[in-house]
Design an enzyme around this catalytic site. Structure first.
Site, PDB file in Angstrom:
ATOM      1  N   HIS A 283       0.835  -7.245  -0.510  1.00 34.60           N
ATOM      2  CA  HIS A 283       0.424  -8.758  -0.511  1.00 34.60           C
ATOM      3  C   HIS A 283       0.449  -9.268   0.729  1.00 34.60           C
ATOM      4  CE1 HIS A 283      -0.994 -12.183  -2.549  1.00 34.60           C
ATOM      5  NE2 HIS A 283      -0.104 -12.464  -3.417  1.00 34.60           N
ATOM      6  N   HIS A 322      -8.620  -3.521  -1.502  1.00 36.98           N
ATOM      7  CA  HIS A 322      -8.112  -4.775  -2.396  1.00 36.98           C
ATOM      8  C   HIS A 322      -8.634  -4.598  -3.987  1.00 36.98           C
ATOM      9  CE1 HIS A 322      -8.314  -9.093  -3.661  1.00 36.98           C
ATOM     10  NE2 HIS A 322      -7.672  -8.996  -2.517  1.00 36.98           N
ATOM     11  N   ASP A 378      -6.248  -9.505   5.609  1.00 34.23           N
ATOM     12  CA  ASP A 378      -5.027  -9.448   6.407  1.00 34.23           C
ATOM     13  C   ASP A 378      -5.383  -8.283   7.623  1.00 34.23           C
ATOM     14  OD1 ASP A 378      -3.220 -10.809   5.084  1.00 34.23           O
ATOM     15  OD2 ASP A 378      -3.056  -9.374   3.489  1.00 34.23           O
TER      16      ASP A 378
HETATM   17  N1  CMC Z   1      -5.261   3.073   2.570  1.00 39.09           N
HETATM   18  C1  CMC Z   1      -5.390   4.136   1.894  1.00 39.09           C
HETATM   19  N2  CMC Z   1      -5.828   4.496   0.597  1.00 39.09           N
HETATM   20  C2  CMC Z   1      -5.886   3.527  -0.052  1.00 39.09           C
HETATM   21  C3  CMC Z   1      -5.775   2.102   0.371  1.00 39.09           C
HETATM   22  C4  CMC Z   1      -5.119   1.909   1.708  1.00 39.09           C
HETATM   23  N3  CMC Z   1      -4.966   0.597   2.275  1.00 39.09           N
HETATM   24  N4  CMC Z   1      -5.968   1.127  -0.628  1.00 39.09           N
HETATM   25  C5  CMC Z   1      -6.194   1.683  -1.536  1.00 39.09           C
HETATM   26  N5  CMC Z   1      -6.308   3.225  -1.478  1.00 39.09           N
HETATM   27  C6  CMC Z   1      -6.763   4.240  -2.285  1.00 39.09           C
HETATM   28  C7  CMC Z   1      -5.318   4.592  -3.145  1.00 39.09           C
HETATM   29  O1  CMC Z   1      -4.780   5.680  -2.793  1.00 39.09           O
HETATM   30  C8  CMC Z   1      -6.398   5.109  -4.455  1.00 39.09           C
HETATM   31  O2  CMC Z   1      -6.757   6.375  -4.107  1.00 39.09           O
HETATM   32  P1  CMC Z   1      -6.837   7.407  -5.472  1.00 39.09           P
HETATM   33  O3  CMC Z   1      -7.888   6.992  -6.168  1.00 39.09           O
HETATM   34  O4  CMC Z   1      -7.181   8.757  -4.863  1.00 39.09           O
HETATM   35  O5  CMC Z   1      -5.359   7.399  -5.930  1.00 39.09           O
HETATM   36  C9  CMC Z   1      -7.457   4.141  -4.296  1.00 39.09           C
HETATM   37  O6  CMC Z   1      -7.812   3.727  -3.170  1.00 39.09           O
HETATM   38  C10 CMC Z   1      -7.274   3.020  -5.341  1.00 39.09           C
HETATM   39  O7  CMC Z   1      -6.441   2.340  -4.882  1.00 39.09           O
HETATM   40  P2  CMC Z   1      -5.345   1.587  -5.645  1.00 39.09           P
HETATM   41  O8  CMC Z   1      -3.873   1.485  -5.127  1.00 39.09           O
HETATM   42  O9  CMC Z   1      -5.446   2.013  -6.995  1.00 39.09           O
HETATM   43  O10 CMC Z   1      -5.865   0.104  -5.613  1.00 39.09           O
HETATM   44  P3  CMC Z   1      -4.870  -1.384  -6.126  1.00 39.09           P
HETATM   45  O11 CMC Z   1      -6.003  -2.121  -6.589  1.00 39.09           O
HETATM   46  O12 CMC Z   1      -4.054  -0.996  -7.108  1.00 39.09           O
HETATM   47  O13 CMC Z   1      -4.390  -1.726  -4.761  1.00 39.09           O
HETATM   48  C11 CMC Z   1      -4.222  -2.732  -2.577  1.00 39.09           C
HETATM   49  C12 CMC Z   1      -4.757  -2.739  -3.958  1.00 39.09           C
HETATM   50  C13 CMC Z   1      -4.453  -4.055  -1.815  1.00 39.09           C
HETATM   51  C14 CMC Z   1      -2.307  -3.050  -2.911  1.00 39.09           C
HETATM   52  C15 CMC Z   1      -4.156  -1.552  -1.968  1.00 39.09           C
HETATM   53  O14 CMC Z   1      -5.613  -1.400  -1.735  1.00 39.09           O
HETATM   54  C16 CMC Z   1      -3.553  -1.345  -0.748  1.00 39.09           C
HETATM   55  O15 CMC Z   1      -1.929  -0.917  -0.760  1.00 39.09           O
HETATM   56  N6  CMC Z   1      -3.897  -1.764   0.369  1.00 39.09           N
HETATM   57  C17 CMC Z   1      -2.974  -1.940   1.668  1.00 39.09           C
HETATM   58  C18 CMC Z   1      -2.238  -3.168   1.642  1.00 39.09           C
HETATM   59  C19 CMC Z   1      -2.767  -4.633   1.882  1.00 39.09           C
HETATM   60  O16 CMC Z   1      -3.687  -4.591   3.026  1.00 39.09           O
HETATM   61  N7  CMC Z   1      -2.558  -5.455   1.129  1.00 39.09           N
HETATM   62  C20 CMC Z   1      -3.335  -6.858   1.267  1.00 39.09           C
HETATM   63  C21 CMC Z   1      -4.432  -7.272   0.300  1.00 39.09           C
HETATM   64  S1  CMC Z   1      -5.516  -8.587   0.598  1.00 39.09           S
HETATM   65  C22 CMC Z   1      -4.508  -9.876   0.842  1.00 39.09           C
HETATM   66  C23 CMC Z   1      -3.560 -10.111  -0.466  1.00 39.09           C
HETATM   67  O17 CMC Z   1      -3.644 -10.219  -1.844  1.00 39.09           O
HETATM   68  O18 CMC Z   1      -2.452 -10.564  -0.108  1.00 39.09           O
END
Ligand code: CMC
Length: 456
Positions: A283, A322, A378
């Site tokens: 986050h 996201h 971010d």
């Molecule tokens: N790098 C590589 N792969 C990713 C990433 C990433 N940053 N984000 C998602 N994926 C992949 C994930 O592994 C999954 O792949 P698969 O379908 O093969 O298992 C697919 O994309 C879907 O991702 P998810 O984890 O199911 O998505 P989510 O909605 O649960 O998570 C998230 C959203 C923001 C937590 C995630 O994208 C992430 O960890 N990003 C990196 C951390 C980040 O930048 N966070 C800031 C978010 S924006 C500001 C805020 O809200 O604070």
């Protein structure tokens, strides 16, 4: 069971234009017609779906609330596919261009843009609540010099509740208003004091002649000058960044604020919980992680190798992806523009080229394209903060300060919504059936379990 009947009923419902969902329970052959409101069904309406009279009834299973609306809200609108973000109907792009953080905070909390008199009064109240009780300084003094400022923030925000016991009067509008001024006013002071503590520098007190962000810069960076004069470009850049971070509907920290607040605790305790939720690297802690990642990559040439590791599942590309945006995060676009202004003034951040290369490769690469992973808010903020002189550990704090207005708005909306109650989700219990207590001398070790906890 006759499978034709439910289908016929559903057709009839469609013919009559009924706003309902017909559900057929194939275990019993029974069908149910559930009302649809605002394109949702009520999870509680599923409860009538039972195998027999003793059955508890159907629940929905939604880990991480991926498809569950927690509330009705009129604060922030996001269309993740189209890349749209609006506060109270106003597009983020217009607010970033024309508004100030304090005006936007007023809008988020009150629902309308203020008149000039309302803005003047609002600014006066926030400005006159920037001082913190001297005893708070004593807590800060107790932290190690290298304590993470988010840990210090969480603790001191929670501690504010002990200074303002009137904050418990949460159904009193006057009390809520006062805590709102205090929270928004004091967040920059707590943050700046935490920063000064880490440097071993004396705390710089608020200067009420400065703007919200100008005063924050003063409390952070003032040294021997009698009056600190913030650089107007940096002051405005920070103000726009604060506008972009003010609210983002039902994210992890807003949900924490609502859930904790739903127990009717005071708003300081709920804000401390929301700040803790924000601290995590998925986050608001992501901005800090992006900077660490770019530093680890180290050069443009090493980006492909890093992306390879991301695709192999060894790493995440921090600042990408996201839950809601499946398109370019509209805040990231604005942030790129601010970055240019700050770099023009302060010099280009050497990590920028690495960030641009990560983005270039990711936007073309099948792995990211297929998963619709774009830069989020971010990805570039850390580069700006670093160029402005903030240490990396302060980055999530720079997210928490402006998000406070959003948290309070979400909290107040929850409190005043007659449909809301204490948050209390259900679970699907898959553990042991009832069993009798085994005296210790009769217990045998289960190998598989002991191995799974590291052989203990
Ligand atoms: N790098 C590589 N792969 C990713 C990433 C990433 N940053 N984000 C998602 N994926 C992949 C994930 O592994 C999954 O792949 P698969 O379908 O093969 O298992 C697919 O994309 C879907 O991702 P998810 O984890 O199911 O998505 P989510 O909605 O649960 O998570 C998230 C959203 C923001 C937590 C995630 O994208 C992430 O960890 N990003 C990196 C951390 C980040 O930048 N966070 C800031 C978010 S924006 C500001 C805020 O809200 O604070």
């Amino acid at each position: 069971m006759n499978p034709v009947k439910p289908a016929a009923a559903a057709e009839e419902a469609t013919r009559e234009g009924r706003e309902t969902l017909t559900v057929v329970d194939n275990r019993t052959g029974k069908q149910y017609e559930l009302p649809i409101r605002n394109n949702t069904i009520r999870a509680l309406d599923l409860r009538q779906i039972k195998l027999n009279d003793n059955d508890f009834g159907m629940m929905s299973y939604d880990p991480a609330f991926s498809n569950t609306a927690l509330c009705k809200s009129s604060i922030t609108f996001i269309d993740g596919d189209a890349g749209i973000l609006r506060y109270r109907g106003y597009p983020i792009e217009e607010l970033a261009e024309k508004s100030t953080y304090l005006e936007t905070a007023y809008l988020i909390l009150h629902g309308e843009l203020p008149t000039s008199q309302e803005l003047e009064e609002w600014t006066y109240h926030i400005t006159h609540h920037t001082f913190i009780h001297e005893s708070i300084k004593k807590f800060l003094d107790g932290f190690h010099y290298d304590a993470h400022p988010m840990g210090m923030m969480i603790s001191t925000i929670a501690a504010l509740s002990t200074f303002y016991p009137d904050a418990k009067d949460i159904f009193n509008a006057e009390s809520r208003r006062k805590q709102t001024w205090r929270l928004i006013g004091k967040m920059p002071t707590l943050a700046a004091f935490a920063y000064r503590h880490s440097l071993g520098m004396p705390y710089a007190y608020p200067d009420n002649d400065l703007s919200y962000t100008g005063n924050f810069l003063n409390m952070l960076f003032k040294t021997t000058e009698l009056t600190y004069r913030p650089n107007p470009t940096l002051e405005r850049a920070l103000d726009v960044l604060f506008i972009l971070h003010a609210d983002h509907e039902q994210n992890c920290s807003a949900t924490a604020m609502r859930n904790v607040g739903s127990s009717h605790v005071d708003p300081y305790s709920a804000t401390a919980a929301a700040t803790a939720a924000l601290y995590g690297p998925l986050h608001g802690g992501a901005n800090e992680e992006v900077l660490r990642m770019l530093t680890e990559i180290g050069s443009v040439q090493r980006v492909p190798e890093y992306i390879k590791r991301v695709k192999a599942g060894e790493k995440k590309l921090m600042g990408f992806g996201h839950r809601i945006y499946k398109n370019y995060d509209p805040r990231a676009r604005i942030i790129k523009r601010i970055a240019d202004q700050v770099f023009d003034l302060m010099g280009r951040n050497p990590l920028l080229d690495i960030a641009l290369e990560c983005e270039r490769i990711a936007l073309e690469d099948d792995y990211f394209v297929k998963r619709r992973l774009y830069p989020n808010v971010d990805f570039y903020t850390g580069l700006i903060y670093q160029t402005m002189g903030f240490p990396v550990m302060m980055f999530p704090v720079l997210f928490a300060i402006p998000r406070t207005s959003g948290w309070i708005a979400q909290w107040e909306e929850m409190l005043l919504d007659p449909e809301q109650k204490i948050a209390r989700p259900r679970q699907v219990y898959l553990g042991q059936e009832e069993r009798s207590y085994v005296p210790i001398e009769e217990r045998t070790r289960h190998l598989s379990r002991s191995q799974s906890v590291g052989g203990l």
